[in-house]
Each structure stands twice: as C-alpha cells, then as structure tokens.
Enzyme design. Structure first.
Site, mmCIF file in Angstrom:
data_model
loop_
_atom_site.group_PDB
_atom_site.id
_atom_site.type_symbol
_atom_site.label_atom_id
_atom_site.label_comp_id
_atom_site.label_asym_id
_atom_site.label_seq_id
_atom_site.Cartn_x
_atom_site.Cartn_y
_atom_site.Cartn_z
ATOM 1 C CG ASP A 113 32.537 10.166 92.296
ATOM 2 O OD1 ASP A 113 32.737 9.722 93.460
ATOM 3 O OD2 ASP A 113 33.163 9.755 91.310
ATOM 4 C CE LYS A 170 29.778 14.633 89.766
ATOM 5 N NZ LYS A 170 29.354 13.527 88.928
#
Ligand code: SF4
Length: 223
Positions: A138, A120
């Site tokens: 996320d 991420k």
C-alpha cells in the site's frame, strides 16, 4: 542493506508491533473484502465506523445487493469516492453470486477479476482471510521501504518483487503489515518522527534527516 541489517530491522519493527494484523474489522472473508474495497483513499477508522453500521444489516453478497445502490450509499457516504465504491461493491456481489456461489474466491486471478479489486486488495484478502503469504504494497509500504533503502522502485509490483527477493515467504504478510503500521504511526508521509523511530540507526533517510541524532539512534548501524 545486508541480510543481518534487514533481520534487525524486521525484529525492531516486530517488537513495536508484536501481533501484526489488518486494522480493518471483519468477521468473514466477505466482510474483509468489502472493508478493503472501501478503504482506498480512506482511513481504516472511517471504514470501521461505516462497516460497524453496515455489516449488522448486510454482510453477504445477497444482503448487500438487497440494500440497493441508495441503501448502500446511505451507510458509506462518509467515505471518499463512495459513489464509485458503491457501484463496484454491488457489481462484485453480483459476480460473487454468479461465479463463486456467493463466496469470496482465494486465488489472486479470481479476486483481481472483481471490479475495484487490484493486486494490493487481492494480496490483503488472501493474507488475512485465507492465510496465504502476501506482500501488501500500500502507500505506506511504498513510502517506508523507499526511505529505508529496501527498494529504489516506486511501482508497487516492482517493490513487491524487490521485497520478495530477500524475505522468506512465511514473513511476507507480517513484514508488510509491520511496515504499514510503522508508516501510519511513525514514518508518516509529511512529518516522519525520525528522532523517536526504533529503526533510525538502520535508515538512510532518517539518518540524513536527523544527522544521526535520536532517542533510538545509538549511532549509525552499518553492519
Ligand atoms: Fe521513517 Fe525516519 Fe524511521 Fe526512517 S528513521 S523509517 S524515515 S521515521
């Protein structure tokens, strides 16, 4: 969800967030990398408050290392997990100097080799520091895409793959960013504002919660 509905979904979320970008303040790839590493399980606001004090003093790997562990912790102790984060930041700075000439690399493999940097973070840094299309999965993206019925997966890499299947690459960054913003502002974890949500007619979970009633509903959008 049909391609036409997905397009309308994206258009409505873009209208609510016309210039999607990260809310983490930064002026260089290094500052962004540090801010994202600090942001795990912390709010962007708390990270911005810390980096507003930190970056004027140290915004290069060399300068951050020069602060030392206790000097760095002084600036980030209001952020959760600051002990671990400080150790990762300093180790990352060493690796950047040893292997990348003090610069932030732009490949996913090189970024993910840095301590405390996962997929991420790598995608976010690549997207916003280097303009490389990336789906940033996320916690908000995981939650909201599930509620919207865009994926049945919960594992970030699988969700990323599901979104990549129907999104053109040029929309990856913007789409995940508007979903992220929507998750922060409207589709919150505990108390989603479904009646006021601009994508309620397209959202199976919202329609289930509200029974189809809301300011933006206009009935169920099944096309
Ligand atoms: Fe989230 Fe509700 Fe909007 Fe669906 S309708 S995206 S559950 S806020």
């Amino acid at each position: 969800m049909t391609p036409a509905r997905r397009r309308r979904l994206f258009e409505r979320l873009r209208a609510a967030d016309p210039s999607p970008t990260t809310e983490l303040r930064h002026a260089s790839p290094f500052e962004l990398l540090i801010a994202v590493m600090l942001s795990a399980q912390a709010t962007d606001r708390s990270v911005n408050a810390a980096t507003a004090r930190l970056f004027p003093l140290a915004n290069t790997p060399q300068a951050l290392l020069a602060l030392g562990s206790s000097g760095l912790k002084r600036h980030i102790r209001a952020i959760g997990l600051y002990n671990t984060k400080a150790a990762n930041l300093l180790a990352t700075c060493r690796l950047l100097i040893e292997h990348h000439g003090g610069e932030v690399p732009c490949t996913r493999a090189a970024l993910e080799a840095l301590p405390g940097v996962g997929r991420k973070t790598a995608n976010l840094v690549r997207a916003y520091a280097f303009g490389k299309p990336g789906i940033i999965c996320d916690t908000h993206v995981l939650r909201v895409t599930g509620r919207l019925g865009l994926t049945t997966n919960t594992d970030p890499e699988r969700v990323e793959a599901d979104l990549a299947r129907f999104l053109p690459e040029r929309d990856w960054t913007a789409f995940s960013t508007v979903i992220m913003t929507h998750g922060r502002r409207c589709c919150t974890a505990r108390n989603p504002n479904c009646p006021g949500c601009p994508v309620l007619p397209l959202c199976p979970e919202g329609l289930r919660i509200t029974g189809g009633h809301g300011a933006h509903s206009g009935g169920v959008d099944t096309a």
